[in-house]
Design a protein around this motif. Structure first.
Motif, PDB file in Angstrom:
ATOM      1  N   PHE A  20      44.838  37.819  40.828  1.00  0.00           N
ATOM      2  CA  PHE A  20      45.690  37.609  42.000  1.00  0.00           C
ATOM      3  C   PHE A  20      46.990  38.396  41.874  1.00  0.00           C
ATOM      4  CE2 PHE A  20      49.170  35.257  43.998  1.00  0.00           C
ATOM      5  CZ  PHE A  20      48.743  35.263  45.317  1.00  0.00           C
ATOM      6  N   TRP A  21      47.616  38.351  40.705  1.00  0.00           N
ATOM      7  CA  TRP A  21      48.874  39.066  40.514  1.00  0.00           C
ATOM      8  C   TRP A  21      48.700  40.565  40.700  1.00  0.00           C
ATOM      9  CZ3 TRP A  21      50.778  36.050  35.607  1.00  0.00           C
ATOM     10  CH2 TRP A  21      51.371  34.845  36.015  1.00  0.00           C
ATOM     11  N   ARG A  22      47.560  41.106  40.330  1.00  0.00           N
ATOM     12  CA  ARG A  22      47.335  42.548  40.529  1.00  0.00           C
ATOM     13  C   ARG A  22      47.355  42.908  42.013  1.00  0.00           C
ATOM     14  NH1 ARG A  22      44.348  41.790  35.779  1.00  0.00           N
ATOM     15  NH2 ARG A  22      42.362  41.321  36.771  1.00  0.00           N
ATOM     16  N   LYS A  23      46.957  41.974  42.869  1.00  0.00           N
ATOM     17  CA  LYS A  23      46.951  42.207  44.314  1.00  0.00           C
ATOM     18  C   LYS A  23      48.263  41.827  44.975  1.00  0.00           C
ATOM     19  CE  LYS A  23      43.081  39.863  44.944  1.00  0.00           C
ATOM     20  NZ  LYS A  23      42.039  39.091  45.596  1.00  0.00           N
ATOM     21  N   ALA A  24      48.822  40.707  44.563  1.00  0.00           N
ATOM     22  CA  ALA A  24      49.899  40.096  45.341  1.00  0.00           C
ATOM     23  C   ALA A  24      51.295  40.247  44.754  1.00  0.00           C
ATOM     24  CB  ALA A  24      49.605  38.609  45.533  1.00  0.00           C
ATOM     25  N   ALA A  25      51.405  40.450  43.452  1.00  0.00           N
ATOM     26  CA  ALA A  25      52.727  40.529  42.829  1.00  0.00           C
ATOM     27  C   ALA A  25      53.236  41.963  42.876  1.00  0.00           C
ATOM     28  CB  ALA A  25      52.662  40.032  41.390  1.00  0.00           C
ATOM     29  N   GLU A  26      54.519  42.091  43.043  1.00  0.00           N
ATOM     30  CA  GLU A  26      55.163  43.404  43.068  1.00  0.00           C
ATOM     31  C   GLU A  26      55.479  43.801  41.633  1.00  0.00           C
ATOM     32  OE1 GLU A  26      56.759  46.758  44.920  1.00  0.00           O
ATOM     33  OE2 GLU A  26      55.853  45.055  45.950  1.00  0.00           O
ATOM     34  N   GLY A  27      54.781  44.784  41.122  1.00  0.00           N
ATOM     35  CA  GLY A  27      55.020  45.211  39.745  1.00  0.00           C
ATOM     36  C   GLY A  27      54.259  44.343  38.756  1.00  0.00           C
ATOM     37  N   THR A  28      54.350  44.719  37.495  1.00  0.00           N
ATOM     38  CA  THR A  28      53.678  43.969  36.442  1.00  0.00           C
ATOM     39  C   THR A  28      54.681  43.623  35.357  1.00  0.00           C
ATOM     40  OG1 THR A  28      53.043  45.990  35.300  1.00  0.00           O
ATOM     41  CG2 THR A  28      51.439  45.073  36.853  1.00  0.00           C
ATOM     42  N   SER A  29      54.284  42.712  34.508  1.00  0.00           N
ATOM     43  CA  SER A  29      55.129  42.258  33.415  1.00  0.00           C
ATOM     44  C   SER A  29      54.389  42.473  32.107  1.00  0.00           C
ATOM     45  CB  SER A  29      55.437  40.767  33.605  1.00  0.00           C
ATOM     46  OG  SER A  29      55.978  40.221  32.430  1.00  0.00           O
ATOM     47  N   ILE A  30      55.124  42.572  31.036  1.00  0.00           N
ATOM     48  CA  ILE A  30      54.525  42.727  29.714  1.00  0.00           C
ATOM     49  C   ILE A  30      53.674  41.502  29.361  1.00  0.00           C
ATOM     50  CG2 ILE A  30      56.475  41.742  28.440  1.00  0.00           C
ATOM     51  CD1 ILE A  30      55.997  43.955  26.331  1.00  0.00           C
ATOM     52  N   SER A  31      53.941  40.374  30.011  1.00  0.00           N
ATOM     53  CA  SER A  31      53.207  39.141  29.743  1.00  0.00           C
ATOM     54  C   SER A  31      52.007  38.934  30.659  1.00  0.00           C
ATOM     55  CB  SER A  31      54.141  37.938  29.889  1.00  0.00           C
ATOM     56  OG  SER A  31      55.215  38.066  28.999  1.00  0.00           O
ATOM     57  N   ASP A  32      51.706  39.902  31.505  1.00  0.00           N
ATOM     58  CA  ASP A  32      50.592  39.769  32.438  1.00  0.00           C
ATOM     59  C   ASP A  32      49.269  40.077  31.753  1.00  0.00           C
ATOM     60  OD1 ASP A  32      52.361  39.129  34.394  1.00  0.00           O
ATOM     61  OD2 ASP A  32      52.096  40.944  35.573  1.00  0.00           O
ATOM     62  N   ASP A  33      48.945  39.227  30.801  1.00  0.00           N
ATOM     63  CA  ASP A  33      47.642  39.334  30.147  1.00  0.00           C
ATOM     64  C   ASP A  33      47.164  37.925  29.831  1.00  0.00           C
ATOM     65  OD1 ASP A  33      48.951  38.483  27.767  1.00  0.00           O
ATOM     66  OD2 ASP A  33      49.185  40.536  27.069  1.00  0.00           O
ATOM     67  N   ARG A  34      45.911  37.829  29.475  1.00  0.00           N
ATOM     68  CA  ARG A  34      45.303  36.512  29.246  1.00  0.00           C
ATOM     69  C   ARG A  34      46.062  35.734  28.167  1.00  0.00           C
ATOM     70  NH1 ARG A  34      41.877  32.688  28.926  1.00  0.00           N
ATOM     71  NH2 ARG A  34      40.439  32.606  30.643  1.00  0.00           N
ATOM     72  N   ASP A  35      46.416  36.393  27.066  1.00  0.00           N
ATOM     73  CA  ASP A  35      47.119  35.690  25.986  1.00  0.00           C
ATOM     74  C   ASP A  35      48.463  35.141  26.450  1.00  0.00           C
ATOM     75  OD1 ASP A  35      45.043  36.189  24.226  1.00  0.00           O
ATOM     76  OD2 ASP A  35      46.017  37.925  23.312  1.00  0.00           O
ATOM     77  N   GLY A  36      49.197  35.935  27.221  1.00  0.00           N
ATOM     78  CA  GLY A  36      50.508  35.496  27.692  1.00  0.00           C
ATOM     79  C   GLY A  36      50.416  34.287  28.608  1.00  0.00           C
ATOM     80  N   VAL A  37      49.504  34.330  29.567  1.00  0.00           N
ATOM     81  CA  VAL A  37      49.366  33.214  30.503  1.00  0.00           C
ATOM     82  C   VAL A  37      48.775  32.003  29.792  1.00  0.00           C
ATOM     83  CG1 VAL A  37      48.384  32.469  32.706  1.00  0.00           C
ATOM     84  CG2 VAL A  37      49.192  34.818  32.444  1.00  0.00           C
ATOM     85  N   GLU A  38      47.872  32.236  28.865  1.00  0.00           N
ATOM     86  CA  GLU A  38      47.295  31.134  28.073  1.00  0.00           C
ATOM     87  C   GLU A  38      48.404  30.400  27.310  1.00  0.00           C
ATOM     88  OE1 GLU A  38      43.801  29.171  26.315  1.00  0.00           O
ATOM     89  OE2 GLU A  38      43.671  30.939  27.581  1.00  0.00           O
ATOM     90  N   ARG A  39      49.328  31.147  26.698  1.00  0.00           N
ATOM     91  CA  ARG A  39      50.440  30.515  25.978  1.00  0.00           C
ATOM     92  C   ARG A  39      51.296  29.672  26.926  1.00  0.00           C
ATOM     93  NH1 ARG A  39      50.351  35.262  23.292  1.00  0.00           N
ATOM     94  NH2 ARG A  39      51.925  36.214  24.634  1.00  0.00           N
TER      95      ARG A  39
END
Length: 141
Positions: A20-39
């Motif tokens: 969803f973030w790849r479609k809807a969020a403006e820009g990306t973050s260094i934490s935009d990965d499975r491990d980051g969101v899992e934490r």
């Protein structure tokens, strides 16, 4: 929008949130990965708030509270669903969470170049504070 459902994300939602973030969020973050969101979901299971409409993920916000300050990140609404109150509903849920936890002020990280977001945040009652500037340094373990 009576059929809008607001709820905290769980571990099964992580892949859908990242997509969803790849479609809807403006820009990306260094934490935009499975491990980051899992934490995030493991450490604070109510911090990542989702908006669903007819079972479809249409919005997110991260409402992080460190015991002292309230931080808002990743407010994103699907481009086809904007201007329908979804962002406002997410912010209301985040602010209610902060009040329950004893928070007194929400701080939002908003990209400088995202003018559409500036309008949305102002409409929700937020204002930029020029005296505070954020400095960021990527951290590695």
């Amino acid at each position: 929008m009576s059929d809008l459902r607001i709820r905290p994300a769980g571990h099964p939602d992580i892949d859908a949130v990242l997509q969803f973030w790849r479609k809807a969020a403006e820009g990306t973050s260094i934490s935009d990965d499975r491990d980051g969101v899992e934490r995030l979901v493991t450490r604070d299971p109510e911090a990542l708030i989702l908006a669903e409409l007819d079972g479809e993920l249409v919005g997110t916000v991260i409402a992080g509270f460190d015991g002292w300050r309230c931080h808002l990140y990743r407010l994103a609404v699907h481009p086809d669903r904007r201007r329908r109150g979804i962002g406002g509903a997410l912010l209301t849920a985040a602010e209610e969470r902060f009040v329950r936890l004893g928070g007194r002020r929400g701080d939002a990280m908003v990209l400088t170049a995202n003018e559409d977001a500036h309008h949305a945040w102002r409409a929700a009652g937020y204002a930029p504070e020029e005296r505070w500037r954020r400095w960021v340094k990527p951290l590695t373990a």
